[in-house]
Design a protein around this motif. Structure first.
Motif, PDB file in Angstrom:
ATOM      1  N   TYR A 172       0.816  -1.206   0.000  1.00 27.84           N
ATOM      2  CA  TYR A 172       0.000   0.000   0.000  1.00 27.84           C
ATOM      3  C   TYR A 172       0.858   1.268   0.000  1.00 27.84           C
ATOM      4  O   TYR A 172       1.979   1.278   0.504  1.00 27.84           O
ATOM      5  CB  TYR A 172      -0.896   0.035   1.246  1.00 27.84           C
ATOM      6  CG  TYR A 172      -1.944  -1.037   1.267  1.00 27.84           C
ATOM      7  CD1 TYR A 172      -3.263  -0.756   0.941  1.00 27.84           C
ATOM      8  CD2 TYR A 172      -1.619  -2.357   1.593  1.00 27.84           C
ATOM      9  CE1 TYR A 172      -4.234  -1.745   0.947  1.00 27.84           C
ATOM     10  CE2 TYR A 172      -2.580  -3.349   1.599  1.00 27.84           C
ATOM     11  CZ  TYR A 172      -3.885  -3.038   1.275  1.00 27.84           C
ATOM     12  OH  TYR A 172      -4.834  -4.027   1.276  1.00 27.84           O
ATOM     13  N   ASP A 173       0.304   2.302  -0.570  1.00 27.80           N
ATOM     14  CA  ASP A 173       0.875   3.644  -0.476  1.00 27.80           C
ATOM     15  C   ASP A 173      -0.284   4.610  -0.245  1.00 27.80           C
ATOM     16  O   ASP A 173      -1.248   4.629  -1.023  1.00 27.80           O
ATOM     17  CB  ASP A 173       1.619   4.014  -1.762  1.00 27.80           C
ATOM     18  CG  ASP A 173       2.278   5.380  -1.679  1.00 27.80           C
ATOM     19  OD1 ASP A 173       2.668   5.788  -0.570  1.00 27.80           O
ATOM     20  OD2 ASP A 173       2.385   6.056  -2.726  1.00 27.80           O
ATOM     21  N   GLU A 176      -3.796   3.181  -0.275  1.00 31.18           N
ATOM     22  CA  GLU A 176      -4.325   2.674  -1.537  1.00 31.18           C
ATOM     23  C   GLU A 176      -3.535   1.445  -1.975  1.00 31.18           C
ATOM     24  O   GLU A 176      -2.310   1.380  -1.820  1.00 31.18           O
ATOM     25  CB  GLU A 176      -4.242   3.743  -2.629  1.00 31.18           C
ATOM     26  CG  GLU A 176      -5.190   4.911  -2.435  1.00 31.18           C
ATOM     27  CD  GLU A 176      -6.646   4.516  -2.642  1.00 31.18           C
ATOM     28  OE1 GLU A 176      -6.904   3.576  -3.425  1.00 31.18           O
ATOM     29  OE2 GLU A 176      -7.518   5.138  -2.016  1.00 31.18           O
ATOM     30  N   LYS A 178      -1.429  -0.741  -4.095  1.00 34.10           N
ATOM     31  CA  LYS A 178      -0.504  -0.500  -5.199  1.00 34.10           C
ATOM     32  C   LYS A 178      -0.190  -1.794  -5.941  1.00 34.10           C
ATOM     33  O   LYS A 178      -0.213  -1.833  -7.167  1.00 34.10           O
ATOM     34  CB  LYS A 178       0.796   0.142  -4.681  1.00 34.10           C
ATOM     35  CG  LYS A 178       0.606   1.563  -4.189  1.00 34.10           C
ATOM     36  CD  LYS A 178       0.036   2.457  -5.292  1.00 34.10           C
ATOM     37  CE  LYS A 178      -0.240   3.851  -4.817  1.00 34.10           C
ATOM     38  NZ  LYS A 178      -0.873   4.690  -5.874  1.00 34.10           N
ATOM     39  N   PHE A 188      -1.534  -4.782 -10.434  1.00 30.35           N
ATOM     40  CA  PHE A 188      -1.211  -3.393 -10.117  1.00 30.35           C
ATOM     41  C   PHE A 188      -2.490  -2.588  -9.889  1.00 30.35           C
ATOM     42  O   PHE A 188      -3.349  -2.486 -10.769  1.00 30.35           O
ATOM     43  CB  PHE A 188      -0.386  -2.761 -11.243  1.00 30.35           C
ATOM     44  CG  PHE A 188       0.980  -3.367 -11.393  1.00 30.35           C
ATOM     45  CD1 PHE A 188       2.025  -2.977 -10.571  1.00 30.35           C
ATOM     46  CD2 PHE A 188       1.208  -4.345 -12.344  1.00 30.35           C
ATOM     47  CE1 PHE A 188       3.286  -3.544 -10.705  1.00 30.35           C
ATOM     48  CE2 PHE A 188       2.465  -4.917 -12.494  1.00 30.35           C
ATOM     49  CZ  PHE A 188       3.505  -4.516 -11.665  1.00 30.35           C
ATOM     50  N   GLY A 189      -2.643  -2.049  -8.680  1.00 29.59           N
ATOM     51  CA  GLY A 189      -3.757  -1.172  -8.372  1.00 29.59           C
ATOM     52  C   GLY A 189      -5.014  -1.896  -7.922  1.00 29.59           C
ATOM     53  O   GLY A 189      -5.129  -3.118  -7.968  1.00 29.59           O
TER      54      GLY A 189
END
Length: 488
Positions: A172-173, A176, A178, A188-189
């Motif tokens: 997470y970053d 959210e 990642k 991804f995402g």
């Protein structure tokens, strides 16, 4: 046929969307469907704590994080004794203990905080080193997932299957998603994670997917689902901004904008009232069926005639947009003319403290009560009227429940629920929408007019007549007609 309802989260102070799903679940119980309820948000508390309140069976619940770690929804059964045994510490000290938590010190630098669902039953455990949170372990029947923190920020979650084996990891970053590492794949995402989940469901063309909360979800999953399943979307609120819409330019509610732009991907868009159906049908440029199905129902219509005079009731989340503060101020004003007037407010939410302060400031503690969450089935009919200051009810489930109890109503003259349920001057008062600063005075006048016209008495039979359209069998038939019509 399998029917999947897609939501994001669920909690103690459930919104109208969660209650609409609850009503739908109850309607589907009499059909030959396998219905499931998908929740996509990460929840820091065992999901069954919330879904039990709404009457779901555990096998109906699909929480994406559980599903992808091969777990079902499970009630917590992990005890304090089990944790202490697994800890294996020769010496530890209990620093504090309450009904909701236990704090344990194992060394000068390390301690654990056990958060409890009930005495001796663990929900999660915080591991703290030198005063800083290092990780949080979440439990149901066993370890469910572990969150890792660096300098107070979430960096990773690791999810486990029922045998204690690692199923997948997420990084997470800024809270959210990642990257997700799962089944030898790198996703991804957030959207890729959602898409992977829907692929694992192995949906068939005859299955129905009903999207209740599309924002931040539908854009990623629609390309995956279109033409692969029967797609539906339910509109739970005002679908556009009337004041900022000019001519052919419609400023859509951003919750539904993507849905409307891709409306032809859906077998039907479902709204709760005929009036909203009429407006949306005129506005929508893409061709699709728009169906009116109330988001709730009533089991029966109250026959009770007696009620407490000059008693008002409202029921909602204690949230800013519900304008409960306006109700309190209006009652305080109206009491100058009607000293016996009372208001009982049912529900919980983040505004409780603020509302308590307003009640104290206006010195109406004896007549305005915050009553919390209660089952209102047998409570509504004891009041003389239902009152609301909300200006944005797409339908209003509490309005419907009050209607079934035979209550006349007082509400803002706005689309859609108020105009659907209130026949002005017959079973209640629709008062003018004005600024929030002016609204307490306007509502107070409406309350006084309501009682002067004796609508608390004459309006009850009219409310009961209007309620007949929302009886359970009638609403169930609407769903049955929709789902059976396109069934293959």
């Amino acid at each position: 046929m399998k029917v999947y309802s897609v939501n994001k989260g669920v909690g103690f102070a459930s919104s109208g969307v969660e209650y609409a799903q609850k009503y739908r679940k109850e309607l589907f119980e009499n059909f030959d469907y396998n219905d499931y309820y998908i929740f996509l948000n990460y929840l820091s508390k065992n999901i069954t704590v919330y879904t039990d309140l709404l009457g779901y069976k555990n096998e109906q619940i699909i929480w994406i994080y559980n599903y992808l770690s091969h777990r079902t929804a499970q009630k917590s059964s992990y005890t304090v004794e089990m944790f202490i045994e697994a800890l294996g510490a020769e010496h530890y000290e209990v620093l504090s203990q309450s009904e909701s938590s236990i704090e344990i010190k194992v060394s000068n630098t390390q301690r654990y905080k056990l958060w409890l669902l009930e005495p001796n039953l663990i929900d999660r455990v915080d591991y703290i080193v030198n005063g800083s949170l290092v990780h949080v372990s979440h439990y149901d029947e066993s370890l469910n997932n572990v969150e890792d923190y660096v300098q107070g920020k979430l960096v990773k979650r690791t999810f486990y299957d029922c045998q204690g084996e690692k199923s997948y990891e997420q990084f997470y970053d800024k809270n959210e998603i990642k990257v997700t590492y799962i089944d030898q794949q790198i996703l991804f995402g957030k959207m890729a994670f959602y898409q992977y989940f829907f692929q694992q469901l192995q949906l068939e063309k005859k299955d129905a997917v009903i999207i209740d909360r599309p924002l931040d979800v539908v854009e990623g999953i629609l390309p995956l689902l279109v033409h692969q399943v029967r797609l539906f979307s339910v509109v739970h609120a005002e679908h556009y901004n009337e004041s900022l819409s000019k001519g052919n330019h419609i400023l859509w509610n951003n919750n539904y904008e993507y849905i409307f732009e891709h409306a032809d991907a859906f077998e039907a868009i479902i709204v709760a009232t005929n009036r909203q159906n009429q407006i949306l049908s005129q506005q929508l440029r893409k061709k699709t069926a728009i169906k009116t199905i109330p988001v709730g129902y009533i089991n029966s219509i109250s026959r009770k005639r007696s009620y407490k005079p000059f008693s008002l009731i409202t029921a909602s989340r204690l949230a800013t947009e519900k304008h409960i503060d306006v109700l309190i101020k209006a009652v305080a004003i109206a009491k100058e003319v009607i000293p016996e007037l009372t208001l009982d407010i049912y529900g919980e939410g983040g505004e409780r403290k603020k509302l308590e302060e307003i009640i104290q400031k206006l010195e109406v503690e004896d007549s305005v009560k915050l009553c919390g969450h209660q089952n209102l089935d047998e409570i509504y009919s004891g009041y003389s009227a239902y009152v609301s200051a909300s200006t944005s009810e797409g339908f209003g489930l509490s309005l419907l429940e009050a209607l079934g109890a035979g209550l006349p109503m007082i509400g803002v003259d706005v689309e859609y629920g108020n105009r659907e349920f209130i026949e002005n001057g017959k079973n209640g008062i629709l008062f003018e929408r004005v600024s929030l600063n002016e609204m307490p005075e306007v509502l107070a006048k409406a309350i006084i007019s309501f009682y002067e016209a004796h609508l608390d008495h004459s309006g009850r039979n009219i409310s009961k007549q209007k309620a007949k359209a929302y009886l359970k069998n009638n609403v169930a038939k609407s769903w049955e007609n929709l789902l059976e019509k396109g069934k293959k």
